[in-house]
Design a protein around this motif. Structure first.
Motif, PDB file in Angstrom:
ATOM      1  N   ALA A 118       0.835  -1.204   0.000  1.00 60.84           N
ATOM      2  CA  ALA A 118       0.000   0.000   0.000  1.00 60.84           C
ATOM      3  C   ALA A 118       0.867   1.251   0.000  1.00 60.84           C
ATOM      4  CB  ALA A 118      -0.931  -0.015   1.212  1.00 60.84           C
ATOM      5  N   LEU A 119       1.954   1.228   0.755  1.00 58.56           N
ATOM      6  CA  LEU A 119       2.880   2.358   0.780  1.00 58.56           C
ATOM      7  C   LEU A 119       3.499   2.580  -0.601  1.00 58.56           C
ATOM      8  CD1 LEU A 119       4.464   4.527   2.325  1.00 58.56           C
ATOM      9  CD2 LEU A 119       6.139   2.754   2.929  1.00 58.56           C
ATOM     10  N   ASP A 120       3.878   1.496  -1.263  1.00 56.17           N
ATOM     11  CA  ASP A 120       4.428   1.603  -2.614  1.00 56.17           C
ATOM     12  C   ASP A 120       3.446   2.283  -3.564  1.00 56.17           C
ATOM     13  OD1 ASP A 120       7.071   0.729  -2.755  1.00 56.17           O
ATOM     14  OD2 ASP A 120       6.514  -1.381  -2.840  1.00 56.17           O
ATOM     15  N   ARG A 121       2.186   1.886  -3.498  1.00 58.42           N
ATOM     16  CA  ARG A 121       1.182   2.459  -4.397  1.00 58.42           C
ATOM     17  C   ARG A 121       0.948   3.932  -4.102  1.00 58.42           C
ATOM     18  NH1 ARG A 121      -1.253  -2.543  -3.189  1.00 58.42           N
ATOM     19  NH2 ARG A 121      -2.720  -1.537  -1.757  1.00 58.42           N
ATOM     20  N   GLN A 122       0.958   4.292  -2.820  1.00 59.21           N
ATOM     21  CA  GLN A 122       0.771   5.697  -2.441  1.00 59.21           C
ATOM     22  C   GLN A 122       1.943   6.551  -2.916  1.00 59.21           C
ATOM     23  OE1 GLN A 122       0.464   6.389   1.773  1.00 59.21           O
ATOM     24  NE2 GLN A 122      -0.312   8.467   1.520  1.00 59.21           N
ATOM     25  N   MET A 123       3.162   6.066  -2.712  1.00 62.09           N
ATOM     26  CA  MET A 123       4.346   6.825  -3.120  1.00 62.09           C
ATOM     27  C   MET A 123       4.423   6.928  -4.644  1.00 62.09           C
ATOM     28  SD  MET A 123       5.380   7.754  -0.238  1.00 62.09           S
ATOM     29  CE  MET A 123       6.859   8.633  -0.727  1.00 62.09           C
ATOM     30  N   GLU A 124       3.972   5.891  -5.343  1.00 60.53           N
ATOM     31  CA  GLU A 124       3.940   5.933  -6.807  1.00 60.53           C
ATOM     32  C   GLU A 124       3.005   7.044  -7.289  1.00 60.53           C
ATOM     33  OE1 GLU A 124       4.640   4.576 -10.829  1.00 60.53           O
ATOM     34  OE2 GLU A 124       5.663   4.100  -8.953  1.00 60.53           O
ATOM     35  N   ARG A 125       1.836   7.143  -6.660  1.00 54.43           N
ATOM     36  CA  ARG A 125       0.880   8.185  -7.042  1.00 54.43           C
ATOM     37  C   ARG A 125       1.454   9.577  -6.785  1.00 54.43           C
ATOM     38  NH1 ARG A 125      -2.314  11.131  -4.158  1.00 54.43           N
ATOM     39  NH2 ARG A 125      -2.073   9.839  -2.292  1.00 54.43           N
ATOM     40  N   LEU A 126       2.065   9.774  -5.616  1.00 51.82           N
ATOM     41  CA  LEU A 126       2.666  11.073  -5.305  1.00 51.82           C
ATOM     42  C   LEU A 126       3.788  11.410  -6.293  1.00 51.82           C
ATOM     43  CD1 LEU A 126       2.869  10.779  -1.408  1.00 51.82           C
ATOM     44  CD2 LEU A 126       1.332  12.240  -2.719  1.00 51.82           C
ATOM     45  N   HIS A 127       4.587  10.411  -6.618  1.00 53.73           N
ATOM     46  CA  HIS A 127       5.687  10.595  -7.560  1.00 53.73           C
ATOM     47  C   HIS A 127       5.179  11.060  -8.925  1.00 53.73           C
ATOM     48  CE1 HIS A 127       9.215   9.822  -9.989  1.00 53.73           C
ATOM     49  NE2 HIS A 127       8.616   8.819 -10.614  1.00 53.73           N
ATOM     50  N   LEU A 128       4.132  10.415  -9.420  1.00 49.90           N
ATOM     51  CA  LEU A 128       3.594  10.774 -10.734  1.00 49.90           C
ATOM     52  C   LEU A 128       3.010  12.184 -10.735  1.00 49.90           C
ATOM     53  CD1 LEU A 128       1.862   7.412 -11.755  1.00 49.90           C
ATOM     54  CD2 LEU A 128       4.020   8.359 -12.610  1.00 49.90           C
ATOM     55  N   GLU A 129       2.328  12.555  -9.655  1.00 52.34           N
ATOM     56  CA  GLU A 129       1.746  13.901  -9.589  1.00 52.34           C
ATOM     57  C   GLU A 129       2.830  14.969  -9.564  1.00 52.34           C
ATOM     58  OE1 GLU A 129      -1.187  14.493  -6.602  1.00 52.34           O
ATOM     59  OE2 GLU A 129      -2.344  12.699  -7.134  1.00 52.34           O
ATOM     60  N   ILE A 130       3.878  14.738  -8.792  1.00 48.04           N
ATOM     61  CA  ILE A 130       4.977  15.705  -8.728  1.00 48.04           C
ATOM     62  C   ILE A 130       5.700  15.798 -10.070  1.00 48.04           C
ATOM     63  CG2 ILE A 130       7.237  16.166  -7.689  1.00 48.04           C
ATOM     64  CD1 ILE A 130       4.926  16.963  -5.923  1.00 48.04           C
ATOM     65  N   GLU A 131       5.886  14.653 -10.740  1.00 46.38           N
ATOM     66  CA  GLU A 131       6.551  14.654 -12.047  1.00 46.38           C
ATOM     67  C   GLU A 131       5.762  15.465 -13.066  1.00 46.38           C
ATOM     68  OE1 GLU A 131       9.627  13.334 -13.161  1.00 46.38           O
ATOM     69  OE2 GLU A 131       9.843  13.434 -10.988  1.00 46.38           O
ATOM     70  N   GLU A 132       4.436  15.395 -13.021  1.00 46.80           N
ATOM     71  CA  GLU A 132       3.606  16.189 -13.929  1.00 46.80           C
ATOM     72  C   GLU A 132       3.791  17.679 -13.672  1.00 46.80           C
ATOM     73  OE1 GLU A 132      -0.387  14.904 -13.529  1.00 46.80           O
ATOM     74  OE2 GLU A 132      -0.043  12.927 -14.435  1.00 46.80           O
ATOM     75  N   ILE A 133       3.870  18.062 -12.392  1.00 42.68           N
ATOM     76  CA  ILE A 133       4.080  19.477 -12.048  1.00 42.68           C
ATOM     77  C   ILE A 133       5.458  19.941 -12.525  1.00 42.68           C
ATOM     78  CG2 ILE A 133       4.326  21.102 -10.138  1.00 42.68           C
ATOM     79  CD1 ILE A 133       2.289  19.378  -8.591  1.00 42.68           C
TER      80      ILE A 133
END
Length: 247
Positions: A195-210
């Motif tokens: 679950a932590l991996d999936r959460q960090m993946e989502r945060l990573h993708l959002e920051i990369e878009e910004i």
């Protein structure tokens, strides 16, 4: 000890040394490829998908024990056929998507052959273990011939590696059956790590878009490249040429 026995021993020692060297050289070759990948990503994306790597070569003693356990013939040809994890590489990545990026990198290298893929991320083991296992055939150029050597590669995230390392320590040299309630807790811990991996993946993708949007808005930054810590401005003539090609 007779002269014949001494010669036989010397010959076997040389054969064993050469045999182990093949696997060591295969690991060296993969290490070079990993370093190139890390530098390429750092330069192009200002991001390194690999946290760390660990290389492992079985000792002759460990190899002999596995030969006995598997019940295969003790010959170099038989060992190569039946034992696929003599050389091992573990790649620990930052995020889930990095794992499959590493897999694609290996698959796109024309001189590497992927022999087997076991995806314990999409299909975890019953105890919760997750990792991507690859068997790669690596070309090794010896002094007198070309050999294709099998290397086992494990690719996992930091969270997966943390869980697997502690699970190993907890049950190291524990030969009895594990009580059901402990197995359930172990599986629960693996689910939490996932679950932590999936959460960090989502945060990573959002920051990369910004970051991508900010980079696109900064035209000056797009007109510079950095190689080996040296910054180079793109020549105006080259920019004019590119502008002309797009018209």
């Amino acid at each position: 000890m007779s002269q014949l026995t001494t010669n036989d021993l010397k010959r076997f020692k040389n054969e064993l040394t050469r045999f182990m060297m093949m696997y060591k050289f295969a690991l060296d070759a993969l290490e070079t490829r990993i370093e190139i990948l890390k530098e390429e990503f750092q330069l192009l994306h200002d991001y390194n998908p690999i946290e760390h790597t660990k290389y492992r070569l079985k000792s002759p003693e460990s190899l002999l024990k596995k030969v006995y356990r598997k019940g295969c013939e003790f010959s170099f040809a038989s060992v190569r056929t039946h034992i696929k994890d003599i050389a091992g590489l573990r790649v620990t990545c930052s995020f889930l998507s990095d794992i499959y990026r590493i897999q694609e990198m290996f698959e796109h290298q024309s001189d590497l052959k992927v022999l087997e893929i076991k995806d314990y991320i999409k299909n975890p083991k019953p105890n919760g273990y997750q990792s991507l296992h690859l068997l790669l055939e690596v070309p090794v150029y010896m002094s007198d011939r070309l050999e294709y050597v099998c290397v086992e590669v494990q690719v996992r995230t930091i969270a997966m590696d943390f869980w697997a390392s502690l699970e190993h320590k907890i049950f190291y040299k524990y030969n009895q059956s594990v009580p059901e309630h402990l197995l359930a807790e172990l599986k629960g811990a693996a689910d939490s790590a996932s679950a932590l991996d999936r959460q960090m993946e989502r945060l990573h993708l959002e920051i990369e878009e910004i970051k991508e949007k900010q980079s696109s808005d900064n035209q000056d930054e797009l007109k510079r490249i950095i190689i080996n810590n040296q910054q180079f401005a793109l020549p105006p003539a080259l920019l004019q040429l590119l502008d002309g090609r797009e018209e």
